[in-house]
Design an enzyme around this catalytic site. Structure first.
Site, short mmCIF file in Angstrom:
data_model
loop_
_atom_site.label_atom_id
_atom_site.label_comp_id
_atom_site.label_asym_id
_atom_site.label_seq_id
_atom_site.Cartn_x
_atom_site.Cartn_y
_atom_site.Cartn_z
N HIS A 15 0.86 -1.20 0.00
CA HIS A 15 0.00 0.00 0.00
C HIS A 15 0.89 1.24 0.00
CE1 HIS A 15 -3.74 2.24 1.55
NE2 HIS A 15 -2.81 3.16 1.33
N HIS A 17 1.41 5.41 -1.83
CA HIS A 17 0.99 6.52 -2.70
C HIS A 17 2.24 7.05 -3.39
CE1 HIS A 17 -3.05 6.76 -0.84
NE2 HIS A 17 -2.40 6.31 0.21
N LYS A 110 -9.89 -0.31 -5.09
CA LYS A 110 -9.84 0.40 -3.82
C LYS A 110 -11.16 1.10 -3.52
CE LYS A 110 -7.99 2.39 -0.21
NZ LYS A 110 -6.75 2.99 0.18
N HIS A 147 -10.35 1.62 2.54
CA HIS A 147 -10.05 2.65 3.53
C HIS A 147 -11.21 2.57 4.53
CE1 HIS A 147 -8.32 6.56 4.96
NE2 HIS A 147 -9.44 6.47 5.63
N HIS A 185 -4.24 -0.12 6.37
CA HIS A 185 -3.68 0.74 7.43
C HIS A 185 -4.54 0.75 8.71
CE1 HIS A 185 -6.52 3.41 5.49
NE2 HIS A 185 -5.72 3.67 4.48
N ASP A 258 1.61 2.83 3.50
CA ASP A 258 0.76 4.01 3.31
C ASP A 258 1.61 5.28 3.26
OD1 ASP A 258 -1.57 5.35 2.81
OD2 ASP A 258 -2.14 5.58 4.90
O1 DOR Z 1 -3.12 10.00 5.51
C1 DOR Z 1 -3.50 9.62 4.43
N1 DOR Z 1 -3.03 10.11 3.27
N2 DOR Z 1 -4.48 8.71 4.39
C2 DOR Z 1 -5.07 8.37 3.25
O2 DOR Z 1 -5.96 7.57 3.29
C3 DOR Z 1 -4.70 8.99 1.98
C4 DOR Z 1 -3.34 9.51 2.03
C5 DOR Z 1 -3.01 10.44 0.88
O3 DOR Z 1 -3.30 10.09 -0.26
O4 DOR Z 1 -2.45 11.49 1.14
ZN ZN Z 2 -3.26 5.15 1.67
#
Ligand code: DOR
Ligand code: ZN
Length: 362
Positions: A15, A17, A110, A147, A185, A258
């Protein structure tokens, strides 16, 4: 001094980004320096809702790998395998999932309840309404990544995960017993108990920050946005439950950082963004937790075996060597993009010492 080393199968990040454009260039080498594969979140500003956009996004990531972005000691590697996900919406056509699965482009879909976090406005407004999508996924064997928080202003932010599990996840799992689910998470003892009580179709990822920090971190020396993420950090007993779960050897828990980079100026402002950038020191951070819990022998299962087993993928063949060597985490990581834009990120553990360092991949 005798230095000790630890050799484990190369881990994957289930997971992450990675963002896009100059931010992608800035953060990608930190993920590829250690992880063989990563499940890439689809919540771009324009979310990934078609097979075509997933293919194009994957290509942008792979192009950066091939170009060999360097950041002092980091080089991207062509071997890195980004695994793409589809962003579920109220109106997504199930054929898009079927095609993405058949063409081996989309590994999972997702579910963001609409408005629950960063770039989730196009998410799902009524979970019952996506039943046909969930049925399709169950049929083709595509995992659902969740989520797990309600987006209800009436519900206290610290209770949103627990309420989501009670109100939505338990009924959803009951109705779709064969659907593979990852509760992403997780942050609470409630989530740990739920995962422990269910069959192997439901697993959970756990971040390094939720294993190290409790909610005090956000308020320690003044309001500290570096530690603001969603789901938000919880009370210490929740952190302890997570630490116990990941170091228990239970195959239902696996690594998902995450890592969610936001430029420093977008966090340190009124209405700052949720997200913690941890990719730069993630494996060292997890290793420290397992050492503190006296469970280093169970690190490899959590980082490198449980995830592939859940997704039905082979284990990585390479290994990584970690050495017991202190390192100071920089207070800030800077990146000058091709367009000369400067990006500053504050990594997890900024300014602190970590006890382990990644030596090499072999
Ligand atoms: O803290 C977070 N940031 N939680 C999320 O679910 C998304 C993520 C983000 O994309 O910045
Ligand atoms: Zn995330």
């Amino acid at each position: 001094m005798i230095s000790s080393t630890l050799i484990i199968l190369q881990p994957d990040d289930w997971h992450v980004h990675l963002r896009d454009g100059s931010m992608l260039a800035a953060v990608l080498p930190f993920t590829t320096r250690v992880f063989g594969r990563a499940i890439v979140m689809p919540n771009l500003k324009k979310p990934i809702t078609t097979v075509e956009s997933a293919i194009a996004y994957r290509k942008r990531i792979k192009n950066f790998c091939a170009e060999g972005i360097t950041d002092e000691r980091l080089v991207t590697t062509n071997k890195f395998n980004p695994l793409m996900t589809m962003y579920l919406t109220d109106t997504l056509d199930s054929n898009e999932l079927v095609r993405g699965h058949a063409e081996n482009v989309i590994i999972a879909a997702k579910l963001y309840p609409a408005g629950v976090t960063t770039n989730s406005v196009s998410g799902v407004t009524d979970i019952k309404a996506i039943n046909p999508l969930l049925e399709t996924m169950e049929k083709i064997g595509m995992p659902l990544l969740i989520h797990g928080e309600v987006n209800d202003p009436e519900v206290d932010i610290f209770d949103r995960e627990r309420i989501f599990i009670e109100k939505y996840l338990i009924p959803l799992h009951r109705q779709h017993q064969g659907l593979k689910i990852v509760l992403e998470h997780i942050t609470t003892a409630d989530a740990v108990s739920f995962i422990e009580s269910t069959n192997l179709n439901i697993c959970a990822t756990v971040t390094p920050h939720h294993l190290h920090l409790n909610r005090n971190a956000m308020f320690q020396e003044g309001l500290c946005s570096d530690f603001y993420c969603l789901p938000v950090l919880k009370r210490d007993h929740h952190k302890q439950a997570l630490r116990r779960a990941v170091t228990s050897g239970n195959p239902k828990f696996f690594l998902g950082t995450d890592s969610a980079p936001h430029p420093r100026n977008r966090k340190e402002t009124s209405c700052g963004c949720a997200g913690i950038f941890n990719a730069s020191h993630a494996i060292e951070s997890y290793t420290q937790v397992f050492e503190e819990e006296g469970k280093l022998d169970l690190l490899e299962a959590f980082t490198s075996k449980n995830g592939p087993k859940f997704y039905g993928l082979p284990l990585n063949q390479s290994r990584i060597v970690l050495e017991k060597k202190q390192q100071l985490v920089p207070k800030q990581i800077n990146w000058i993009a091709a367009d000369h834009k400067k990006i500053s990120l504050v990594p997890l553990h900024a300014g602190k010492r970590l006890l382990w360092s990644l030596k090499n991949i072999c």
